[in-house]
Every structure is written in structure tokens, then in C-alpha cells.
Design a protein around this motif. Structure first.
Motif, PDB file in Angstrom:
ATOM      1  N   UNK A 179       0.513  -1.229   0.051  1.00  0.00           N
ATOM      2  CA  UNK A 179      -0.071  -0.307   0.170  1.00  0.00           C
ATOM      3  C   UNK A 179       1.059   1.417   0.226  1.00  0.00           C
ATOM      4  N   UNK A 180       1.691   1.144   0.488  1.00  0.00           N
ATOM      5  CA  UNK A 180       3.212   2.129  -0.137  1.00  0.00           C
ATOM      6  C   UNK A 180       3.020   3.377   1.396  1.00  0.00           C
ATOM      7  N   UNK A 181       2.413   2.592   2.488  1.00  0.00           N
ATOM      8  CA  UNK A 181       2.764   3.477   3.528  1.00  0.00           C
ATOM      9  C   UNK A 181       3.447   3.290   4.110  1.00  0.00           C
ATOM     10  N   UNK A 182       4.470   4.252   5.007  1.00  0.00           N
ATOM     11  CA  UNK A 182       5.616   4.838   5.318  1.00  0.00           C
ATOM     12  C   UNK A 182       6.088   3.842   6.479  1.00  0.00           C
ATOM     13  N   UNK A 183       6.547   3.290   6.781  1.00  0.00           N
ATOM     14  CA  UNK A 183       6.764   2.349   8.189  1.00  0.00           C
ATOM     15  C   UNK A 183       8.108   2.520   8.649  1.00  0.00           C
ATOM     16  N   UNK A 184       7.889   3.294  10.385  1.00  0.00           N
ATOM     17  CA  UNK A 184       8.812   3.030  10.864  1.00  0.00           C
ATOM     18  C   UNK A 184       9.860   1.858  11.164  1.00  0.00           C
ATOM     19  N   UNK A 185      10.951   1.898  11.350  1.00  0.00           N
ATOM     20  CA  UNK A 185      11.200   0.579  11.636  1.00  0.00           C
ATOM     21  C   UNK A 185      12.462   0.500  13.188  1.00  0.00           C
ATOM     22  N   UNK A 186      12.955   0.013  14.041  1.00  0.00           N
ATOM     23  CA  UNK A 186      13.843  -0.219  14.734  1.00  0.00           C
ATOM     24  C   UNK A 186      14.490  -1.342  14.572  1.00  0.00           C
ATOM     25  N   UNK A 187      15.457  -1.582  14.831  1.00  0.00           N
ATOM     26  CA  UNK A 187      16.139  -2.989  15.034  1.00  0.00           C
ATOM     27  C   UNK A 187      16.489  -3.438  16.868  1.00  0.00           C
ATOM     28  N   UNK A 188      16.133  -4.573  16.612  1.00  0.00           N
ATOM     29  CA  UNK A 188      16.000  -5.477  18.978  1.00  0.00           C
ATOM     30  C   UNK A 188      17.055  -6.242  18.382  1.00  0.00           C
ATOM     31  N   UNK A 189      17.911  -6.116  19.152  1.00  0.00           N
ATOM     32  CA  UNK A 189      18.628  -8.165  19.188  1.00  0.00           C
ATOM     33  C   UNK A 189      18.177  -8.402  21.043  1.00  0.00           C
ATOM     34  N   UNK A 190      18.776  -9.756  20.346  1.00  0.00           N
ATOM     35  CA  UNK A 190      18.279 -10.719  21.584  1.00  0.00           C
ATOM     36  C   UNK A 190      19.233 -10.599  22.504  1.00  0.00           C
TER      37      UNK A 190
END
Length: 215
Positions: A179-190
């Protein structure tokens, strides 16, 4: 305090911390349920939505970063407090979907209840909530032929894989290919091992060997 705010879910992978927190809240008249990771917490929330969620950030399986991101989107009515021994200060760490922050090991139980009272009003806390990224684990996806994460678009809810070449805690903007919606991501490691940070506990004279909070 409103009745629904007496219902609390506590989340931490350290059994001693869960026990200590549970005892304190039960003595104050709270209904308490506990979980040791994000997945079991979501199961509790499906069973009954609490007024308050107090969660550690560094946990195996589903981290607190990921859990609180999901809770903010699916259960926005819940008042959320993040806690960690890896962060200090009184403010919520950047990008964490919480209404308040409790630093383990540096604050007593009295401070924790001050925090609870400060976020009791729903309209007030929701008006202060800022936009936060979707926290996701750094998992490999064989379908992508490399390192990638599976993301569920918050707009159309369709899943897609997004290549990852960034380190833990980094945030970046992508878009849903559907849908081309902007998505802000953040990476979390275990985390590699259980967080052993204490909460400023002391030994109870009536219960030798059992650590409980001191006000």
C-alpha cells in the motif's frame, strides 16, 4: 485510583524481580499477573486487558521493545511503564512505546508508585504519546536470500520482508510494498543472557533468603 488501574501485568525474565514486584503490588491491593517474555504477555492480554503493563526491555524471545510496540498498536488503552537496568534517568528511552520509565537498580518502590500515579489519567497520558517506530527482531529470512526482517504493515496489515543491514537500536524509514504506507522501523537484538540487575532490594527479616522492595 480508578478500579481498572488496580489490574497490572508484570513482565521480566528475572524470576526474583517478578517475585519482588508481585509482592509489593499485592500488598498495595493490586491484582497481579506475571509473564517472563513478550509472547506469554500477549496471551495474558488476550485473556483480559489490564489497566497497567510494567515491562522489562531486555528479554529473550520477544523483547520488551517489540512487545511495547505491539501493545501500543493493539491495546492503546493500557498504561505502559518500561523498565531496564541498561538505561538510567527518568525519561522514556528514545523510540520506546511507553508512557513512563523506571530505572531498575537506581529507584526505590516509592518512585515506582509516583510514576503510576502520574500516568493514571488516560486522556493526559494519551495526549503526550509521540510516534514511535515498530521494533522488530533481527532475524534471517531464507526467502530473501540474506538478512531480513518480517514486518506487518500497520496500515494494510499485510506482511512483507525488509532487508536489514543496520545495527541494534538503529531506526530507519521504509514503505509497505503493498500500500506504500511509510513505516518507521527499529532493530532489536536478543540479549545473550538474563538481565541480573537488581531493583534496590533488601532482605526481609521475616522471610530469610527472599528479596523484597524497600520503600
Amino acid at each position: 485510583m480508578r478500579k481498572e488501574m488496580n489490574d497490572i501485568v508484570l513482565v521480566d525474565d528475572n524470576p526474583a524481580i517478578l517475585y519482588g514486584l508481585s509482592e509489593i503490588f499485592k500488598r498495595r491491593g493490586y491484582t497481579v499477573r506475571t509473564a517472563s517474555d513478550g509472547f506469554s504477555t500477549l496471551a495474558l492480554l488476550r485473556d483480559r486487558i489490564p489497566g497497567i503493563l510494567l515491562s522489562d526491555l531486555n528479554m529473550p524471545g520477544m523483547s520488551g521493545y517489540e512487545l511495547l510496540s505491539v501493545v501500543r498498536r493493539r491495546f492503546p488503552v493500557i498504561a505502559v511503564i518500561a523498565m531496564s537496568g541498561a538505561h538510567s534517568g527518568m525519561f522514556v528511552p528514545s523510540g520506546v512505546a511507553a508512557d513512563a520509565f523506571y530505572a531498575k537498580g537506581s529507584n526505590g518502590a516509592a518512585r515506582l508508585f509516583e510514576i503510576l500515579w502520574s500516568i493514571e489519567d488516560r486522556d493526559s497520558r494519551e495526549s503526550l504519546r509521540a510516534s514511535v517506530p515498530i521494533w522488530i527482531p533481527n532475524l534471517s529470512a531464507h526467502e530473501c536470500g540474506g538478512s531480513a526482517v518480517a514486518v506487518s504493515c500497520p496500515e494494510c496489515l499485510r506482511a512483507f520482508f525488509n532487508p536489514v543491514s543496520r545495527g541494534k537500536g538503529s531506526t530507519y524509514l521504509t514503505s509497505c510494498p503493498h500500500c506504500f504506507y511509510p513505516v518507521q522501523l527499529a532493530i532489536a537484538t536478543q540479549p545473550g543472557e538474563m538481565d541480573t540487575t537488581s531493583l534496590g532490594l533488601h532482605r526481609s527479616a521475616s522471610q530469610p533468603g527472599v528479596a523484597i522492595y524497600g520503600d
